[in-house]
Motif scaffolding. Structure first.
Motif, PDB file in Angstrom:
ATOM      1  N   MET A  88      40.431 103.085  54.045  1.00  0.00           N
ATOM      2  CA  MET A  88      40.594 104.587  53.917  1.00  0.00           C
ATOM      3  C   MET A  88      40.504 105.116  55.239  1.00  0.00           C
ATOM      4  O   MET A  88      40.941 106.364  55.371  1.00  0.00           O
ATOM      5  CB  MET A  88      39.368 105.154  52.949  1.00  0.00           C
ATOM      6  CG  MET A  88      39.553 104.619  51.260  1.00  0.00           C
ATOM      7  SD  MET A  88      41.170 105.184  50.681  1.00  0.00           S
ATOM      8  CE  MET A  88      40.627 106.900  50.442  1.00  0.00           C
ATOM      9  N   VAL A  89      39.605 104.491  56.149  1.00  0.00           N
ATOM     10  CA  VAL A  89      39.612 105.079  57.725  1.00  0.00           C
ATOM     11  C   VAL A  89      40.941 105.052  57.996  1.00  0.00           C
ATOM     12  O   VAL A  89      41.300 106.260  58.786  1.00  0.00           O
ATOM     13  CB  VAL A  89      38.399 104.170  58.378  1.00  0.00           C
ATOM     14  CG1 VAL A  89      38.406 104.422  59.868  1.00  0.00           C
ATOM     15  CG2 VAL A  89      37.009 104.357  57.760  1.00  0.00           C
ATOM     16  N   LEU A  90      41.686 104.017  57.917  1.00  0.00           N
ATOM     17  CA  LEU A  90      42.825 104.238  58.656  1.00  0.00           C
ATOM     18  C   LEU A  90      43.759 105.066  58.119  1.00  0.00           C
ATOM     19  O   LEU A  90      44.690 105.739  58.765  1.00  0.00           O
ATOM     20  CB  LEU A  90      43.517 102.769  58.254  1.00  0.00           C
ATOM     21  CG  LEU A  90      42.925 101.535  59.288  1.00  0.00           C
ATOM     22  CD1 LEU A  90      43.725 100.145  58.903  1.00  0.00           C
ATOM     23  CD2 LEU A  90      42.933 101.689  60.645  1.00  0.00           C
ATOM     24  N   VAL A  91      43.737 105.335  56.710  1.00  0.00           N
ATOM     25  CA  VAL A  91      44.724 106.272  55.909  1.00  0.00           C
ATOM     26  C   VAL A  91      44.217 107.672  56.521  1.00  0.00           C
ATOM     27  O   VAL A  91      45.151 108.382  56.831  1.00  0.00           O
ATOM     28  CB  VAL A  91      44.383 106.251  54.456  1.00  0.00           C
ATOM     29  CG1 VAL A  91      44.866 107.581  54.038  1.00  0.00           C
ATOM     30  CG2 VAL A  91      45.282 105.103  54.010  1.00  0.00           C
ATOM     31  N   GLY A  92      42.852 108.058  56.671  1.00  0.00           N
ATOM     32  CA  GLY A  92      42.685 109.198  57.257  1.00  0.00           C
ATOM     33  C   GLY A  92      42.812 109.552  58.672  1.00  0.00           C
ATOM     34  O   GLY A  92      43.575 110.719  59.138  1.00  0.00           O
ATOM     35  N   LEU A  96      47.856 108.743  56.793  1.00  0.00           N
ATOM     36  CA  LEU A  96      48.957 108.175  55.997  1.00  0.00           C
ATOM     37  C   LEU A  96      49.047 108.525  54.673  1.00  0.00           C
ATOM     38  O   LEU A  96      48.014 109.340  54.006  1.00  0.00           O
ATOM     39  CB  LEU A  96      48.668 106.900  56.183  1.00  0.00           C
ATOM     40  CG  LEU A  96      48.695 106.209  57.492  1.00  0.00           C
ATOM     41  CD1 LEU A  96      48.064 104.749  57.569  1.00  0.00           C
ATOM     42  CD2 LEU A  96      49.985 106.279  58.082  1.00  0.00           C
ATOM     43  N   LEU A  97      49.903 108.375  53.749  1.00  0.00           N
ATOM     44  CA  LEU A  97      49.908 108.338  52.351  1.00  0.00           C
ATOM     45  C   LEU A  97      49.605 106.941  51.958  1.00  0.00           C
ATOM     46  O   LEU A  97      49.733 106.003  52.480  1.00  0.00           O
ATOM     47  CB  LEU A  97      51.446 108.739  51.677  1.00  0.00           C
ATOM     48  CG  LEU A  97      51.961 110.106  51.653  1.00  0.00           C
ATOM     49  CD1 LEU A  97      53.424 110.065  51.360  1.00  0.00           C
ATOM     50  CD2 LEU A  97      50.931 110.766  50.803  1.00  0.00           C
ATOM     51  N   LEU A  98      48.564 107.013  50.857  1.00  0.00           N
ATOM     52  CA  LEU A  98      48.023 106.123  50.273  1.00  0.00           C
ATOM     53  C   LEU A  98      48.488 105.794  48.618  1.00  0.00           C
ATOM     54  O   LEU A  98      48.428 106.677  47.754  1.00  0.00           O
ATOM     55  CB  LEU A  98      46.597 105.924  50.195  1.00  0.00           C
ATOM     56  CG  LEU A  98      45.721 104.691  49.707  1.00  0.00           C
ATOM     57  CD1 LEU A  98      46.185 103.207  50.367  1.00  0.00           C
ATOM     58  CD2 LEU A  98      44.215 104.964  49.467  1.00  0.00           C
ATOM     59  N   HIS A  99      49.280 104.634  48.381  1.00  0.00           N
ATOM     60  CA  HIS A  99      49.476 104.453  47.008  1.00  0.00           C
ATOM     61  C   HIS A  99      48.574 103.256  46.409  1.00  0.00           C
ATOM     62  O   HIS A  99      48.554 102.231  47.125  1.00  0.00           O
ATOM     63  CB  HIS A  99      51.073 103.973  46.846  1.00  0.00           C
ATOM     64  CG  HIS A  99      51.899 105.117  47.026  1.00  0.00           C
ATOM     65  ND1 HIS A  99      52.366 106.203  46.377  1.00  0.00           N
ATOM     66  CD2 HIS A  99      52.494 105.545  48.549  1.00  0.00           C
ATOM     67  CE1 HIS A  99      53.035 106.880  47.030  1.00  0.00           C
ATOM     68  NE2 HIS A  99      53.156 106.643  48.318  1.00  0.00           N
TER      69      HIS A  99
END
Length: 129
Positions: A88-92, A96-99
């Motif tokens: 979640m830290v990397l996505v934020g 990024l989009l997360l699936h």
């Protein structure tokens, strides 16, 4: 195994063993007489949908690693997996989009330097191995 869903749990256990066999996680051997066997244990989980209906029965075979002693049964320990929080830290951070997806089985390609011997689950033990 006294659940009303015993057939579904047994199927989940067989799926786990088949997956481990296909991924060459272990091989059945005759252990050295001096080698201490690590016990094994089944961990069960039901996967549910958003309406709390059971979607899938999952069984995982795990080693009872807590019975091992450092410098005797192993040198060091690590877990080569990422956590949800880290992802979640990397996505934020990178916007990024997360699936999300449900993976039936995964296997890390870590190689052990030591030989480890785990006792077979008694429900599926093969004589002489």
């Amino acid at each position: 195994m006294e659940s009303q869903n015993v057939d579904k749990w047994r199927e989940a256990m067989l799926n786990e063993l088949e997956s481990m066999k296909n991924n060459q996680v272990w091989e059945l051997v005759e252990p050295h007489k001096s080698q201490k066997l690590v016990g094994s244990k089944w961990v069960f989980k039901t996967k549910k949908d958003k309406d709390e209906r059971i979607k899938r029965f999952k069984a995982r075979l795990v080693a009872k690693g807590f019975t091992q002693r450092e410098e005797i049964n192993y040198i060091e320990t690590f877990s080569p997996v990422s956590t949800k929080d880290f992802i979640m830290v990397l996505v934020g951070h990178y916007d990024l989009l997360l699936h999300q997806m449900d993976v039936k089985t995964t296997s890390m390609n870590g190689e052990l330097e030591e030989e480890n011997f785990m006792r077979q689950p008694k429900e599926f033990a093969k004589e002489g191995k």
